[in-house]
Design a protein around this motif. Structure first.
Motif, PDB file in Angstrom:
ATOM      1  N   LEU A  63       0.843  -1.187   0.000  1.00  0.00           N
ATOM      2  CA  LEU A  63       0.000   0.000   0.000  1.00  0.00           C
ATOM      3  C   LEU A  63       0.874   1.230   0.000  1.00  0.00           C
ATOM      4  N   SER A  64       0.470   2.227  -0.792  1.00  0.00           N
ATOM      5  CA  SER A  64       1.236   3.474  -0.834  1.00  0.00           C
ATOM      6  C   SER A  64       1.231   4.149   0.530  1.00  0.00           C
ATOM      7  N   SER A  65       2.271   4.942   0.755  1.00  0.00           N
ATOM      8  CA  SER A  65       2.478   5.578   2.063  1.00  0.00           C
ATOM      9  C   SER A  65       1.381   6.599   2.331  1.00  0.00           C
ATOM     10  N   ASN A  66       0.797   6.513   3.568  1.00  0.00           N
ATOM     11  CA  ASN A  66      -0.230   7.455   4.010  1.00  0.00           C
ATOM     12  C   ASN A  66      -0.225   7.479   5.532  1.00  0.00           C
ATOM     13  N   PRO A  67      -0.268   8.669   6.140  1.00  0.00           N
ATOM     14  CA  PRO A  67      -0.191   8.732   7.615  1.00  0.00           C
ATOM     15  C   PRO A  67      -1.410   8.147   8.306  1.00  0.00           C
ATOM     16  N   HIS A  68      -2.513   7.985   7.596  1.00  0.00           N
ATOM     17  CA  HIS A  68      -3.733   7.495   8.243  1.00  0.00           C
ATOM     18  C   HIS A  68      -3.968   6.005   8.020  1.00  0.00           C
ATOM     19  N   PHE A  69      -3.352   5.398   7.003  1.00  0.00           N
ATOM     20  CA  PHE A  69      -3.686   4.022   6.658  1.00  0.00           C
ATOM     21  C   PHE A  69      -2.422   3.176   6.528  1.00  0.00           C
ATOM     22  N   SER A  70      -2.586   1.899   6.833  1.00  0.00           N
ATOM     23  CA  SER A  70      -1.529   0.905   6.635  1.00  0.00           C
ATOM     24  C   SER A  70      -2.175  -0.360   6.063  1.00  0.00           C
TER      25      SER A  70
END
Length: 810
Positions: free
Chosen positions: A172-179
């Motif tokens: 998954l692409s980097s995102n501060p809210h999701f993993s």
């Protein structure tokens, strides 16, 4: 095929027994090979000669060949080197889908020994397919009060390859809210889930964009990407809930497309948009999405395409219910396909002898028969049989192979030939069977569809026909006999002008007689195309089609319609003007009419029925032009009334009439004076009104005098031009084609004409019309005169050619 000589004594009997034992001997163990998919044609698979214990040259000598049961033969023999090679491109995914192991089975026949050797070839997978997602873009909503740690299942990718070449990982692409969290299910499939790491704030960021990448383990690595769009919405505290966690339904494979299979139901206690539940497929195979249709509002699952048990036995799918705020629930649906006996057994004759000597010994081989049924269970179990009164018997070999052998000695003098019927019947309900025939010396099988006497038919029927009348009869012959020759006739389903043909015509299924169900109207349509199908009563039924064109003939059922003159819309009576100075032949006006019929039913002629003063006016028979028959004199009254009749040439003829009012005067004051004499007043209070009227008449007279002077100048100039160019009188041939108009084959030539004055009057008001005078005659082309066509003009041309005039209200 060579036949042994007839043995004699004990030694011959022993040799015969040994020969039969060799023929009935079963084949050796299976021969196994492997070959990668996508190899070129002619690629080496295995040394078949070595594995059979033979030399390469013996392959052709001993009649060794491949017995293939599928539609396309994948392998071939190379007799030069004695090897098994590929016969074309092999796609493992097309043959075995995602099965872990892909085996192709066939048999090698040693024809001189009548032995079968089973062969299995394993198709080895290569990494030729990239992981793919069913959707290119995924959009879903997430409530802003969703607690961190919430997991959202994501669609999993599909890779047609197997083993290490199949899908191995997600990122998954980097995102501060999701993993990303990947779980492996009991079936070994990786299920990606998106985990909420921190709380969302719709006011700060309403939409999040992410990318989910699926990669396989091949070399080089192949991957596929899913675009994810997360929309943050306001709070919704109740997700939808399915009434069942798993839905199950069993349907027969012959269910018709469009049939409703089952309905899933999810409820949401919220109100408004948060309680509106919509349904969608989730993580379903692309084949399932093509075959089934889900109603997003009702949850009804129906079939879009026919089901096939032989292709899929169970269709698993996952249904997602989502409310207006983005909360979701999922349920599993299993659609089990029940096999029906829809495939008749297939029979193929591998080797057959068409002629045998009469001294053929018992046990001699006549043919080798292969039987196969695509159904499963009892529907796929077959039994092969022949009639019991024949001197032959069937012996079963391995893998549904039979050989037909003689049971006793044949005698040509008793029976010169045999027609052996081989019947294969499965054990389904109802059972299906297939028959084939082996003819010794002579066989005759013939099927014939019905044949029409002509390639096409043309039918002519007059319009206004009575309903239910027979209009034509078609006939087809069938060369077969008994019920195969019983022909029935039907109309092929079609539509005409948005209406089914069955509402216009019907056909007697036994006699082929066509009946008209409606009364046809030539003005609505002139021809009708239809197709007649003749089918016999055989099983299966054979049929043939023939085209039939129905032409509607015109009848004189429309009255001529007068386009000009038309009554004014203000309630007054239209008046045409004829000056007293008009010479004989002066064009006063023209009656224009049309007829909706065609041919001679639309040819119009004009006649003067009634006139207030006979002999003063005449009407052109074909043109409708109203002209003066003699010079006007002072004794002729101001108002002349004419009744003109327009009649077509149909049988019987139809006609219409129009009444014309013509005012005879030399000047406007004369007209006004005559009109003033028509109405008198004894009231002295009207003197002021009379004064105003006289002033108005004086003004109008001055204007008219100026108009006449200008008109005379223009006329003198035109006369001078005509003198300079006398040849212009013969210029009819150069007249523009736009002056000719036609309707239903009738041509008319209209030329603009005008009067000096047109007058209408009643007891309260008078209208004086000042059009430009024109004394030109109406011309008809030479070709129209020779053909004696009746002329008519459409309303659009009259509107284009309407004279310019002005009105003065008194």
């Amino acid at each position: 095929m060579a036949f042994p000589a007839k043995p004699s004594g004990c030694r011959g009997l022993m040799l015969l027994c040994l020969f039969l034992e060799l023929l009935l001997e079963a084949g050796a163990e299976n021969i196994h090979y492997s070959v990668p998919e996508e190899t070129d044609r002619g690629s080496f698979v295995g040394n078949i000669a070595k594995d059979l214990g033979l030399q390469p040259q013996e392959l052709a000598e001993r009649g060794i060949r491949i017995v293939w049961r599928g539609r396309t033969q994948l392998f071939a023999l190379n007799p030069r080197i004695g090897s098994l090679v590929t016969a074309g491109r092999i796609d493992r995914e097309e043959l075995c889908a995602q099965n872990a192991r892909c085996l192709v089975s066939f048999n090698i026949l040693v024809e001189d020994e009548m032995k079968l050797y089973p062969v299995e070839v394993e198709i080895v997978d290569i990494n030729d397919n990239s992981p793919q997602f069913q959707l290119q873009e995924l959009e879903f909503k997430m409530n802003e009060i969703t607690a961190p740690g919430t997991k959202v299942p994501l669609p999993f990718g599909q890779d047609l390859d197997v083993g290490v070449n199949s899908l191995q990982s997600y990122q998954l692409s980097s995102n501060p809210h999701f993993s990303l969290d990947v779980q492996q299910g009991p079936d070994g499939i990786l299920h990606p889930e998106m985990v909420l790491q921190s709380s969302l704030d719709r006011e700060k960021e309403a939409v999040h964009y992410l990318f989910l990448t699926a990669s396989d383990g091949g070399n080089p690595v192949r991957s596929g990407t899913l675009h994810i769009r997360v929309q943050v919405v306001d709070a919704n505290d109740n997700p939808p809930t399915f009434t069942q966690e798993e839905y199950y339904v069993s349907v027969p494979e012959n269910v018709q497309p469009g049939t409703q299979l089952l309905t899933v139901n999810a409820t949401d206690p919220d109100e408004g948009a948060n309680g509106e539940v919509t349904y969608s497929f989730h993580n379903v195979d692309h084949k399932v999405a093509q075959i089934f249709q889900l109603d997003s509002h009702t949850g009804e699952i129906s079939s879009k395409e026919p089901l096939d048990f032989e292709e899929y036995k169970v269709y698993p799918m996952e249904i997602q219910a989502q409310d207006g705020a983005g909360l979701m629930a999922r349920a599993k649906v299993l659609v089990k396909v029940l096999d029906i006996n829809d495939n008749a057994p297939d029979i193929s004759i591998t080797s057959v002898a068409t002629a045998v000597p009469e001294n053929f010994s018992p046990g001699a081989i006549i043919a080798l028969i292969s039987v196969h049924d695509q159904d499963s269970g009892d529907n796929g179990h077959t039994m092969c049989s022949i009639p019991g009164n024949l001197p032959f018997t069937l012996e079963k070999l391995l893998d549904n192979y039979y050989r037909l052998v003689t049971e006793r000695t044949l005698d040509r003098e008793l029976t010169p030939g045999y027609n052996i019927t081989v019947t294969v019947t499965d054990q389904g309900t109802p059972p299906l069977s297939t028959q084939t025939y082996i003819a010794l010396l002579v066989t005759d099988i013939n099927d014939n569809p019905p044949v029409f006497q002509h390639d096409s038919y043309s039918v002519y029927i007059p319009e206004n026909n009575p309903r239910g009348a027979s209009i034509f009869s078609v006939r087809a012959q069938d060369a077969d006999s008994t019920e195969n020759a019983q022909v029935t006739y039907t109309l092929v389903d079609d539509t005409f002008q948005g209406t089914p043909l069955s509402s216009y015509l019907s056909i007697n299924s036994d006699t082929g007689v066509l009946y008209a169900l409606q009364s046809f109207d030539y003005e609505q349509f002139r021809d009708l195309q239809l197709t007649v199908m003749a089918s016999d009563s055989g099983k299966p039924s054979l049929s043939s089609n023939v085209s039939l064109t129905l032409f509607v003939l015109d009848q004189n059922d429309n009255v001529p319609e007068i386009l000009y003159p038309t009554l004014p819309t203000d309630g007054s009576t239209g008046v045409e003007l004829a000056p007293r100075s008009a010479e004989p032949g002066y064009l006063v006006t023209k009656v224009v009419a049309v007829d909706k019929d065609s041919g001679q039913n639309a040819w119009l002629s004009y006649r003067l029925l009634k006139a207030s003063e006979p002999g003063l006016f005449m009407v052109g028979l074909h043109t409708g032009e109203v002209r003066t028959a003699r010079a006007l004199v002072d004794r002729d009254v101001l108002k002349q009334s004419l009744v003109v009749s327009v009649q077509d040439h149909g049988q019987p003829p139809l006609s219409a009439t129009v009444t014309l009012t013509i005012a005879v005067a030399d000047s406007i004051p004369d007209i006004l004076a005559d009109l003033g004499s028509l109405q008198t007043s004894t009231d002295p209070q009207d003197s002021d009104l009379t004064l105003y009227l006289v002033v108005a008449v004086a003004v109008v007279s001055c204007v008219f005098l100026a108009f006449v002077i200008v008109l005379l100048v223009l006329r003198l100039r035109r006369w001078h031009t005509a003198r300079l160019l006398p040849s212009s009188r013969n210029g009819l041939a150069a007249m523009p084609a736009s002056h000719f108009v036609g309707m239903d084959g009738v041509q008319a030539f209209l030329q603009t004409y005008s009067h000096e004055v047109s007058l209408t009057a009643d007891s309260r008001k008078s209208h004086i019309i000042f059009p430009q005078p024109n004394y030109a005659d109406t011309l008809i082309s030479q070709e129209s005169c020779e053909k004696k066509d009746f002329l008519s003009a459409p309303q659009s041309l009259l509107e284009d050619k309407e004279e310019t005039f002005s009105q003065v209200n008194l």
